[in-house]
Design a protein around this motif. Structure first.
Motif, PDB file in Angstrom:
ATOM      1  N   SER B 223      57.239 -31.341 -29.594  1.00 43.90           N
ATOM      2  CA  SER B 223      57.323 -29.949 -29.135  1.00 43.90           C
ATOM      3  C   SER B 223      56.174 -29.604 -28.205  1.00 43.90           C
ATOM      4  O   SER B 223      55.064 -30.117 -28.355  1.00 43.90           O
ATOM      5  CB  SER B 223      57.269 -28.992 -30.322  1.00 43.90           C
ATOM      6  OG  SER B 223      58.166 -29.411 -31.300  1.00 43.90           O
ATOM      7  N   PHE B 224      56.488 -28.713 -27.299  1.00 44.55           N
ATOM      8  CA  PHE B 224      55.483 -28.249 -26.338  1.00 44.55           C
ATOM      9  C   PHE B 224      55.020 -26.851 -26.711  1.00 44.55           C
ATOM     10  O   PHE B 224      55.752 -26.090 -27.342  1.00 44.55           O
ATOM     11  CB  PHE B 224      56.068 -28.266 -24.921  1.00 44.55           C
ATOM     12  CG  PHE B 224      56.330 -29.665 -24.421  1.00 44.55           C
ATOM     13  CD1 PHE B 224      55.346 -30.371 -23.743  1.00 44.55           C
ATOM     14  CD2 PHE B 224      57.546 -30.292 -24.656  1.00 44.55           C
ATOM     15  CE1 PHE B 224      55.577 -31.666 -23.297  1.00 44.55           C
ATOM     16  CE2 PHE B 224      57.786 -31.586 -24.219  1.00 44.55           C
ATOM     17  CZ  PHE B 224      56.801 -32.278 -23.537  1.00 44.55           C
ATOM     18  N   VAL B 225      53.837 -26.531 -26.275  1.00 48.52           N
ATOM     19  CA  VAL B 225      53.268 -25.198 -26.508  1.00 48.52           C
ATOM     20  C   VAL B 225      54.075 -24.179 -25.690  1.00 48.52           C
ATOM     21  O   VAL B 225      54.434 -24.440 -24.541  1.00 48.52           O
ATOM     22  CB  VAL B 225      51.786 -25.177 -26.056  1.00 48.52           C
ATOM     23  CG1 VAL B 225      51.180 -23.789 -26.231  1.00 48.52           C
ATOM     24  CG2 VAL B 225      50.985 -26.229 -26.806  1.00 48.52           C
ATOM     25  N   GLU B 226      54.373 -23.032 -26.296  1.00 49.15           N
ATOM     26  CA  GLU B 226      55.078 -21.979 -25.560  1.00 49.15           C
ATOM     27  C   GLU B 226      54.205 -21.476 -24.422  1.00 49.15           C
ATOM     28  O   GLU B 226      52.986 -21.411 -24.553  1.00 49.15           O
ATOM     29  CB  GLU B 226      55.388 -20.813 -26.507  1.00 49.15           C
ATOM     30  CG  GLU B 226      56.261 -21.236 -27.663  1.00 49.15           C
ATOM     31  CD  GLU B 226      57.471 -20.335 -27.810  1.00 49.15           C
ATOM     32  OE1 GLU B 226      57.672 -19.461 -26.933  1.00 49.15           O
ATOM     33  OE2 GLU B 226      58.214 -20.523 -28.780  1.00 49.15           O
ATOM     34  N   ARG B 227      54.844 -21.134 -23.337  1.00 51.03           N
ATOM     35  CA  ARG B 227      54.072 -20.652 -22.186  1.00 51.03           C
ATOM     36  C   ARG B 227      54.999 -19.874 -21.265  1.00 51.03           C
ATOM     37  O   ARG B 227      56.204 -19.915 -21.389  1.00 51.03           O
ATOM     38  CB  ARG B 227      53.484 -21.852 -21.430  1.00 51.03           C
ATOM     39  CG  ARG B 227      54.546 -22.868 -20.968  1.00 51.03           C
ATOM     40  CD  ARG B 227      54.823 -22.837 -19.505  1.00 51.03           C
ATOM     41  NE  ARG B 227      56.077 -23.526 -19.204  1.00 51.03           N
ATOM     42  CZ  ARG B 227      56.157 -24.682 -18.583  1.00 51.03           C
ATOM     43  NH1 ARG B 227      55.062 -25.288 -18.203  1.00 51.03           N
ATOM     44  NH2 ARG B 227      57.320 -25.203 -18.315  1.00 51.03           N
ATOM     45  N   GLU B 228      54.385 -19.182 -20.328  1.00 51.09           N
ATOM     46  CA  GLU B 228      55.158 -18.554 -19.271  1.00 51.09           C
ATOM     47  C   GLU B 228      55.284 -19.587 -18.167  1.00 51.09           C
ATOM     48  O   GLU B 228      54.295 -20.235 -17.807  1.00 51.09           O
ATOM     49  CB  GLU B 228      54.411 -17.329 -18.765  1.00 51.09           C
ATOM     50  CG  GLU B 228      55.252 -16.083 -18.817  1.00 51.09           C
ATOM     51  CD  GLU B 228      54.411 -14.881 -18.462  1.00 51.09           C
ATOM     52  OE1 GLU B 228      54.287 -14.619 -17.249  1.00 51.09           O
ATOM     53  OE2 GLU B 228      53.852 -14.257 -19.396  1.00 51.09           O
ATOM     54  N   GLN B 229      56.512 -19.750 -17.635  1.00 53.92           N
ATOM     55  CA  GLN B 229      56.749 -20.774 -16.610  1.00 53.92           C
ATOM     56  C   GLN B 229      55.877 -20.512 -15.380  1.00 53.92           C
ATOM     57  O   GLN B 229      55.998 -19.485 -14.737  1.00 53.92           O
ATOM     58  CB  GLN B 229      58.232 -20.726 -16.230  1.00 53.92           C
ATOM     59  CG  GLN B 229      58.641 -21.750 -15.199  1.00 53.92           C
ATOM     60  CD  GLN B 229      60.105 -21.579 -14.800  1.00 53.92           C
ATOM     61  OE1 GLN B 229      60.860 -20.850 -15.444  1.00 53.92           O
ATOM     62  NE2 GLN B 229      60.494 -22.246 -13.740  1.00 53.92           N
TER      63      GLN B 229
END
Lengths: 83, 325
Positions: B223-229
């Protein structure tokens, strides 16, 4: 010679298929007659499909691996009994 | 001439690689296990960069149409001359008419066949290496086919006595379970801490999609860290703004299956690269087969540079040993 059994080995590692394509029939059913040189399955590796061929005449007694199993190099694929 | 009777699964002409064009998108290609490749050339008295054959998983059947001095190194795909087993890691003489064939692979994945004088194919951008995706280099830019004829060059640097053998402790042994050392980065910050930890504690299985371009591994989803694109990055959480991909870098498109990019891989793109295989371990990576296991071990740059030094020292030992004979 009548009950001689020959094992078919995979020379390469990869994914095993009994069918030439997903929507096609299997190359050969268990219990069917087979001739040396007949294709009995495919092994996919490095985006190549390598044909596994019978090396002897006889009856394809059984497959020792399942569709889409990942094989090791040298793994036994099927047993052909001479008749 | 060497006549190709059967090509094997994927046999290509490779030298050290097409170096110096990475920034224009040209990967280096070249021998994947450089240690074995170099040892083979040294054993036949070639320049280290001479073109050799790289044999993968299943050996070809080759007929020599002239006398030649050869050496076979790398993984163990037992070679036979006229049906008789011959040793690897040793200088061998073959005669015109001799046939070279191979048994099933026993360990490792790739064998190098060097011929005194080198395989003579045209230089493309300074290299004889085959880059199959672009169809350049080697023999017509493709793997060997039945009926091909390979010219032997005349670039042997020195004569090596037949029967010369690499010292036993300098011959690598390959296993079905491997530890491959990596340096973490450039975009490892994109993985969650938990996934980072899982990445280094799992035994990853090499899938059937493992070739000169890259190796794909099966294990579990990361899983990747949530972020704004960010501007310029793709919408998938595994995307970043495009960057150059180091050779040996590992990316995990969509978090599904890690891919290690190797000699024939794309040179850049927009997937987060979470770590890079250290150069000294690329040789080992090249000898791992489909369905074998890999565990990645994180090391720092100093360790990676030390491993590179040790690698160079081993090669120097081979050369020194052969010169003493």
């Amino acid at each position: 010679m009548s009950d001689q059994k020959n094992k078919v080995l995979s020379p390469i590692p990869g994914v095993f298929y009994r069918k030439p394509a997903p929507d096609k029939e299997v190359f050969i059913h268990e219990g069917a007659a087979v001739k040396a040189g007949d294709v009995i399955g495919l092994v996919e590796v490095m985006k190549n499909f390598y044909e596994i061929k019978a090396e002897s005449d006889g009856v394809l007694e059984s497959f020792l691996v399942n569709e889409e199993d990942i094989l090791d190099a040298g793994q036994e694929i099927a047993v052909i009994s001479a008749r | 001439m060497i006549k190709v009777i059967q090509p094997g699964l994927q046999t290509t002409v490779q030298d050290y690689g097409r170096i110096g064009y990475y920034e224009v998108g040209m990967p280096p290609s070249g021998a994947m296990d450089k240690y074995s490749f170099t040892a083979a050339n040294v054993l036949v008295g070639n320049e280290e960069n001479a073109a050799a054959l790289e044999i993968t998983y299943m050996g070809p059947v080759l007929e020599f149409q002239q006398d030649a001095v050869i050496a076979l190194t790398g993984g163990e795909i037992p070679p036979k001359v006229n049906g008789e087993l011959v040793p690897m890691w040793e200088t061998l003489a073959v005669k015109a008419g001799d046939q070279l064939s191979f048994d099933f692979v026993k360990q490792g994945a790739r064998v190098y066949l060097a011929v005194a004088g080198g395989i003579d194919v045209p230089l493309i951008m300074g290299s004889r290496s085959t880059y199959t995706l672009c169809g350049i280099g080697g023999l017509e830019g493709r793997p060997l086919q039945a009926g091909d004829e390979l010219k032997i060059g005349s670039a042997a640097k020195q004569r090596v006595k037949i029967g010369t053998r690499i010292q036993e402790d300098l011959i690598p042994v390959f296993s079905k379970t491997n530890e491959i050392r990596v340096v973490v980065g450039l975009c490892s910050y994109r993985l969650t801490e938990e996934s980072k930890e899982r990445f280094f504690s799992l035994d990853w299985t090499v899938t059937a999609e493992a070739n000169r371009v890259g190796y794909r591994f099966k294990g579990e989803r990361l899983s990747f860290v949530e972020r704004e694109q960010p501007f310029g990055a793709g919408s998938n959480p595994s995307n970043v703004v495009d960057l150059g991909y180091p050779i040996g870098s590992i990316q995990v498109p969509d978090g599904v299956e890690p891919i290690a990019l190797l000699n024939d891989a794309v040179t850049g793109g927009g997937y987060a690269t979470i770590c890079t295989i250290i150069s000294a371990d690329l040789n080992k990576m090249a000898q791992v087969k489909t369905n074998e296991k890999v565990r990645f071990v994180a090391v720092d740059i100093e360790t990676a540079l030390q491993a590179r030094k040790e690698y160079a020292y081993k090669l120097a030992q081979i050369k020194q040993q052969l010169q003493l004979l």
